[in-house]
Design an enzyme around this catalytic site. Structure first.
Site, PDB file in Angstrom:
ATOM      1  N   GLU A  84       0.835  -1.210   0.000  1.00  0.00           N
ATOM      2  CA  GLU A  84       0.000   0.000   0.000  1.00  0.00           C
ATOM      3  C   GLU A  84       0.867   1.257   0.000  1.00  0.00           C
ATOM      4  OE1 GLU A  84      -4.193  -0.644   2.038  1.00  0.00           O
ATOM      5  OE2 GLU A  84      -2.608  -1.447   3.322  1.00  0.00           O
ATOM      6  N   GLU A 106      -4.222  -9.471   3.190  1.00  0.00           N
ATOM      7  CA  GLU A 106      -5.076  -9.242   4.366  1.00  0.00           C
ATOM      8  C   GLU A 106      -6.260 -10.190   4.447  1.00  0.00           C
ATOM      9  OE1 GLU A 106      -2.988  -5.322   3.573  1.00  0.00           O
ATOM     10  OE2 GLU A 106      -3.875  -6.918   2.383  1.00  0.00           O
TER      11      GLU A 106
END
Length: 413
Positions: A84, A106
């Site tokens: 990210e 995730e």
């Protein structure tokens, strides 16, 4: 990071920046799962997400508002929050190292990317490929990352920082590729409301077949991406933070994080209670049997444990079959660009064979992988004991015979 971003914003002498890692062979492996688990409410967890989003937003604006390129120099894993951060940079250069993988895993913890990943990734590589990455959590290697548009360049590890600095000093971004597939197909699915309706419907149906509606993270990933695509960035980031908070407090994520922590603890567990006991280094391995199981053990010992392996079989043809199987697995990695031709040759040189016990005296570990016959295994154990050091560990791959029965043939059971 805040101090560095402050400097990048205010110092006019700085024309660009490179984000790399001081840890060799690793970029950023992700966020601190322990910190996430400490959140006591959905709101508190959502605030962690918002803080991450704001940090990445500031980093992104170093280029979009201040005109200074920020280049992510990636060697090794860039996972979760690490990817990210790289997505918030204006350019991503990755190495062709086998250790270099990019992923948003995730979902494997019952969560979604909470620092802008659900919004930036679809813009960069397209909705279909972004959903595929986030819903599976799979690793993307350098060549595939370049093809997807996730990476702008692939270089050798030795020149990574040199190239990254050149790109940052150039004052512009060379590429902002979006997606890798057929342009007409991409537009048909993603470029109009009807196509997107079909796309998200198909994604939900595909996910439901696997989860039967019992796994909230996958559904929330789709909803967060859809919110950003259909209602704009503000709605997308709001949905991402809200869903992140909800998922952190869900029973499913709590259970999956517990499994994650247990797995990490097991990696550190020596198997004995006494702290003074240290594991014995295993530098050379022998495998009895060159069939599918034996050859597989030999391959893993070489490819993963990086140890030389000696395969024993009843004849030269059996040894040859073991060699062929190891080579086939290594070639598969070479085709996927995980290993070079040089690596394949080097690892094959670590695999030797014999039809007697020659070379077994120096082995630290011998693993038998022969037929499920007690007499055969006991006879082999006697042979190994006679040919090896008293420090050699004898292991069995048996799936049906009690290990204690095999051990009856040993003078050191």
């Amino acid at each position: 990071m805040e101090k560095i971003v402050d400097r990048l914003e205010k110092d006019d002498k700085i024309v660009g920046a490179v984000i790399g890692s001081a840890k060799k062979g690793s970029f950023i492996a992700g966020a601190d799962i322990g910190m996430i688990s400490e959140a006591e409410s959905a709101q508190e967890a959502a605030e962690l997400s918002i803080a991450g989003q704001e940090g990445m937003d500031r980093l992104e604006k170093i280029f979009t508002e201040h005109g200074k390129p920020v280049v992510a120099a990636i060697d090794g894993p860039a996972m979760g929050g690490g990817l990210e951060l790289a997505l918030a940079c204006s350019m991503r250069i990755v190495t062709d190292s086998p250790k270099t993988v990019l992923s948003l895993p995730e979902v494997k913890l019952g969560l979604l990317p909470g620092a802008g990943g659900t919004q930036r990734l679809p813009k960069l590589i397209g909705i279909v490929d972004a959903l595929d990455m986030m819903l599976t959590g799979k690793n993307i290697r350098a060549k595939k990352a370049k093809k997807l548009g996730l990476a702008d360049e692939v270089v050798a590890p030795g020149i990574l920082l040199e190239i990254a600095k050149k790109r940052a000093l150039a004052g512009k971004v060379t590429s902002k590729a979006k997606g890798s597939g057929d342009a007409m197909k991409d537009f048909a699915l993603e470029g109009n409301p009807v196509g997107r309706l079909v796309l998200f419907k198909q994604a939900r149906e595909s996910v439901f077949k696997k989860t039967r509606g019992r796994y909230p993270a996958t559904e929330r990933i789709i909803e967060a991406v859809k919110a950003g695509v259909e209602s704009g960035p503000k709605a997308g980031y709001t949905a991402e933070a809200q869903y992140f908070g909800e998922l952190v407090m869900s029973d499913e994520s709590a259970a999956m994080r517990a499994i994650f922590f247990a797995t990490q603890d097991l990696k550190k567990d020596s198997g004995v209670a006494a702290k003074s006991v240290k594991p014995k280094p295993v530098k050379r391995v022998g495998v009895l049997g060159g069939g599918l199981m034996g050859a597989g053990i030999a391959a893993i010992s070489t490819m993963k444990a990086k140890t030389p392996v000696r395969i024993k079989e009843v004849d030269a043809q059996g040894v040859g079959r073991g060699f062929d199987y190891v080579h086939k697995l290594l070639e598969k990695d070479q085709k996927r660009k995980i290993r070079s031709a040089h690596d394949v040759k080097r690892m094959m040189n670590m695999v030797t064979g014999c039809t007697d016990m020659s070379g077994f005296k120096s082995l630290d570990l011998v693993i038998e992988a022969v037929f499920e016959d007690l007499n055969l295994k006991q006879n082999l154990l006697r042979e190994v004991e006679a040919a090896t050091s008293t420090d050699t560990i004898f292991a069995s791959n048996t799936s049906s015979l009690p290990i204690s029965d095999i051990a009856k043939a040993s003078t050191h059971p």
